[in-house]
Design a protein around this motif. Sequence first.
Motif, short mmCIF file in Angstrom:
data_model
loop_
_atom_site.label_atom_id
_atom_site.label_comp_id
_atom_site.label_asym_id
_atom_site.label_seq_id
_atom_site.Cartn_x
_atom_site.Cartn_y
_atom_site.Cartn_z
N UNK A 65 0.84 -1.21 0.00
CA UNK A 65 0.00 0.00 0.00
C UNK A 65 0.87 1.25 0.00
N UNK A 66 1.92 1.24 0.81
CA UNK A 66 2.82 2.39 0.90
C UNK A 66 3.44 2.70 -0.46
N UNK A 67 3.95 1.69 -1.15
CA UNK A 67 4.59 1.93 -2.45
C UNK A 67 3.57 2.30 -3.52
N UNK A 68 2.36 1.75 -3.45
CA UNK A 68 1.32 2.17 -4.40
C UNK A 68 0.96 3.64 -4.19
N UNK A 69 0.93 4.08 -2.93
CA UNK A 69 0.63 5.48 -2.65
C UNK A 69 1.75 6.39 -3.13
N UNK A 70 3.00 5.93 -3.01
CA UNK A 70 4.13 6.72 -3.52
C UNK A 70 4.00 6.91 -5.02
N UNK A 71 3.72 5.83 -5.73
CA UNK A 71 3.58 5.91 -7.19
C UNK A 71 2.41 6.80 -7.57
N UNK A 72 1.31 6.72 -6.85
CA UNK A 72 0.15 7.57 -7.13
C UNK A 72 0.49 9.04 -6.92
N UNK A 73 1.25 9.35 -5.89
CA UNK A 73 1.64 10.74 -5.65
C UNK A 73 2.60 11.24 -6.72
N UNK A 74 3.52 10.37 -7.16
CA UNK A 74 4.46 10.79 -8.20
C UNK A 74 3.75 11.04 -9.53
N UNK A 77 2.62 14.70 -9.79
CA UNK A 77 3.64 15.74 -9.90
C UNK A 77 3.64 16.32 -11.31
N UNK A 78 3.72 17.65 -11.39
CA UNK A 78 3.84 18.32 -12.68
C UNK A 78 5.33 18.52 -12.92
N UNK A 79 5.91 17.73 -13.80
CA UNK A 79 7.33 17.76 -14.05
C UNK A 79 7.67 18.93 -14.97
N UNK A 80 8.79 19.65 -14.72
CA UNK A 80 9.16 20.76 -15.60
C UNK A 80 9.67 20.25 -16.94
#
Length: 119
Positions: A65-74, A77-80
């Motif tokens: 769950x922790x790693x799935x949440x990390x991927x969802x948050x990434x 992200x609006x990358x420059x």
Amino acid sequence: MTETTGSTATPESGNPEGADAADETTADGKLSRRERRRANKADSGEGGKKSGKRAKKGLFARMGIFYRQIIAELRKVVWPTRSQLIQYTTVVVTFVIVLMLLVAGLDWVFAKGAFWLFG
């Protein structure tokens, strides 16, 4: 005008101001959230034991769950763009160089002043 469910300020909510707090049913005769929670605790036997979604998961399930949440948050992200990245990097490096020169100049001035004052 809409009514907020569970409001204690309106008579339509089933719990008008000044009503006895022991009356836990709403206007349509259904149990309130508090009463449903009490009934669920009484039915489960132990009262404090969690079940369903809130049950304690194993170590690997929690890590997943922790790693799935990390991927969802990434993904949020609006990358420059490349040009923005180059521009931001140039601004930062220029600012650091200017501050470095300012601090070095002040250090030189204070060093000369200290040698002049103390010999």
